[in-house]
Scaffold this motif. Sequence first.
Motif, PDB file in Angstrom:
ATOM      1  N   ASN A 192       0.830  -1.209   0.000  1.00  0.00           N
ATOM      2  CA  ASN A 192       0.000   0.000   0.000  1.00  0.00           C
ATOM      3  C   ASN A 192       0.864   1.259   0.000  1.00  0.00           C
ATOM      4  N   PHE A 228       2.014  -0.757  -5.202  1.00  0.00           N
ATOM      5  CA  PHE A 228       0.634  -0.863  -4.718  1.00  0.00           C
ATOM      6  C   PHE A 228      -0.038  -2.103  -5.280  1.00  0.00           C
ATOM      7  N   GLY A 256      -4.574  -1.224  -1.977  1.00  0.00           N
ATOM      8  CA  GLY A 256      -3.504  -0.454  -1.338  1.00  0.00           C
ATOM      9  C   GLY A 256      -3.383   0.936  -1.934  1.00  0.00           C
ATOM     10  N   GLN A 293      -6.283   3.002  -0.501  1.00  0.00           N
ATOM     11  CA  GLN A 293      -6.056   3.328   0.913  1.00  0.00           C
ATOM     12  C   GLN A 293      -5.001   4.424   1.043  1.00  0.00           C
ATOM     13  N   TRP A 294      -3.895   4.276   0.301  1.00  0.00           N
ATOM     14  CA  TRP A 294      -2.812   5.259   0.385  1.00  0.00           C
ATOM     15  C   TRP A 294      -3.272   6.617  -0.142  1.00  0.00           C
ATOM     16  N   ARG A 317      -8.513  -1.734   4.569  1.00  0.00           N
ATOM     17  CA  ARG A 317      -7.423  -2.243   3.737  1.00  0.00           C
ATOM     18  C   ARG A 317      -7.896  -2.982   2.495  1.00  0.00           C
TER      19      ARG A 317
END
Length: 337
Positions: free
Chosen positions: A246, A251, A255, A258-259, A270
């Motif tokens: 992530n 990625f 991920g 989320q990031w 997640r």
Amino acid sequence: MGSHRRLVPSGFDRGASTALCVLSATAAALGAVPALAAPHDDPRGEVDRLYEEAERATEAYNKADERADSLREEVGLARDRIARQQERINSMRESLGSLAGAQYRSGGLDPSLALLFSDDPDDYLDKAAVLDRITVRQAGELKDLQDAMREIAQDRAETSRKLGELERSRKTVAAHKRTVEGKLAKARALLNSLPSAERAAYDRASRSGREGMPELGSAVPASGRAASAIAAATSALGKPYVWGANGPSGFDCSGLMQWSYAQAGVALPRTSQAQRFAGPQVPLSQAQPGDLVTYRSDASHVGMYVGNGQVIHAPYPGAPVRYDPVGMMPGATVTRV
């Protein structure tokens, strides 16, 4: 991570329909739209199927890993709480021991004889009254100690249960990791077995040049945080797909979401399955930039809508973070964060 699919009808912002048609034709020309249930005698379709299965296993890994992290935190907090409780119990025991010693020293004689031999009967009566108060206090502290010991026993039992669950979760994480690595290894072996021309064609299809900026239209992001998340996601264009990652250097699909939203100050779950329910659902025709778009019936892939019928996402190994048509896979659902 999954392959590109037939485009689905949509009613996005102005120009989206035309863009979807053009991109569909382009993808078909590149051969980047294999069938959902590709026959096993089609090596490229089989590679695509293995990547799709690996993505499902990756999301299962992410879920198990997130649960393991949560359990580790819970166990750590529980151990700290138990240590504080033990200190309190030790202090209570010490206090009770002092009171018991005072009671024994003061109560060694029968009360009537103690009064008879006392040089000052009034002083004796005063001491007796104090002793009674000590006894009442001692009884209260004893009950507090019993309650504290019951509480610490319950916490220890709960911590032991969580430790067992944590160990099972670790094993689940390891099993999912083996599954993902096995699927990806098969996909790589199959790709390597292709004639060089076919392998090059597949590589061109997976790197179809969409990491450049397409025409995104004039649609307005759903919110200020959505605009910030889009900016973060576009800054990741060209970064590699790395399963279970992530960011910021690599990625997987969830991920990246989320990031990107974390850069906007928003904490997303997640997994793509959990991200699907991170906000209210809206019709596909009403998608706005920054909305999450999950795919397949099990929501095992997710991207971010950026306008004009386009999403940005981390597709699958070998394909970097890029733009693709929102209708690239079936079963799209839209979530507004």
